[in-house]
Design a protein around this motif. Structure first.
Motif, short mmCIF file in Angstrom:
data_model
loop_
_atom_site.label_atom_id
_atom_site.label_comp_id
_atom_site.label_asym_id
_atom_site.label_seq_id
_atom_site.Cartn_x
_atom_site.Cartn_y
_atom_site.Cartn_z
N VAL A 105 0.83 -1.20 0.00
CA VAL A 105 0.00 0.00 0.00
C VAL A 105 0.87 1.25 0.00
O VAL A 105 0.60 2.21 -0.73
N GLU A 106 1.93 1.26 0.79
CA GLU A 106 2.82 2.43 0.82
C GLU A 106 3.51 2.61 -0.53
O GLU A 106 3.68 3.75 -0.99
N LEU A 107 3.90 1.52 -1.17
CA LEU A 107 4.52 1.60 -2.50
C LEU A 107 3.53 2.20 -3.51
O LEU A 107 3.89 3.07 -4.29
N VAL A 108 2.31 1.75 -3.46
CA VAL A 108 1.30 2.27 -4.38
C VAL A 108 1.08 3.76 -4.15
O VAL A 108 0.95 4.53 -5.10
N HIS A 109 1.07 4.18 -2.91
CA HIS A 109 0.91 5.61 -2.63
C HIS A 109 2.09 6.41 -3.17
O HIS A 109 1.90 7.52 -3.69
N ARG A 110 3.29 5.85 -3.08
CA ARG A 110 4.45 6.53 -3.66
C ARG A 110 4.33 6.57 -5.18
O ARG A 110 4.64 7.59 -5.80
N LEU A 111 3.88 5.48 -5.79
CA LEU A 111 3.71 5.45 -7.25
C LEU A 111 2.68 6.49 -7.69
O LEU A 111 2.84 7.14 -8.72
#
Length: 168
Positions: free
Chosen positions: A110-116
């Motif tokens: 989820v954190e990776l997706v928010h960064r993306l």
């Protein structure tokens, strides 16, 4: 002439709700057709004439903003922008959809997706792409991120969704 969902909604004797999903992906001709429906609640078919709505359907349009819709069409609806959920809200969705996923991995995804999503990408990852994993597989976002980072590869999760689109 096969009565498609839009014609069915117009000719229904009962009140109906019509969902036109991803209206921005429709071609310009369909957009013009939709303009007539939303402005006059009627459909003109050259071979049949004009079909006027028996009941005005409640119409919901969704858009992913992949292209700009005409001003004339945009004037015929109330636009409500729904932003992506917070990390905690999206994490709750992932936990609900994939309860067997390790909590640390779920948070990292989820954190990776928010960064993306904060990057200038052609298309930001959707919520469904984050929570599509089943049986230990990786979703498309996780596979793409792993490939970009030079990480490992994984097989597709095998979960697909289908959406009925008016006019397709």
């Amino acid at each position: 002439l096969l009565p498609r969902p839009l014609l069915q909604a117009i000719t229904s004797a009962d009140p109906v709700v019509l969902l036109i999903d991803e209206s921005d992906r429709a071609d310009v001709e369909f957009e013009a057709f939709l303009l007539e429906v939303l402005s006059d609640f009627q459909v003109s078919i050259p071979e049949l004439g004009t079909i006027v709505a028996r009941q005005q359907p409640m119409v919901f349009l969704t858009s992913n903003n992949t292209r700009e819709l005409s001003e004339a069409l945009k004037r015929r609806w109330l636009n409500l922008f729904i932003d992506y959920p917070s990390i905690e809200q999206e994490l709750a969705v992932v936990r609900l959809k994939v309860p067997e996923l390790a909590p640390k991995l779920a948070r990292q995804a989820v954190e990776l997706v928010h960064r993306l999503r904060s990057m200038d990408l052609r298309q930001s990852p959707s919520i469904s792409e984050v929570s599509c994993c089943r049986g230990g597989g990786m979703c498309r976002v996780q596979r793409s991120a792993a490939a970009v980072a030079g990480g490992f590869s994984a097989s597709p999760c095998g979960v697909s969704s289908s959406t009925s689109r008016v006019g397709s």
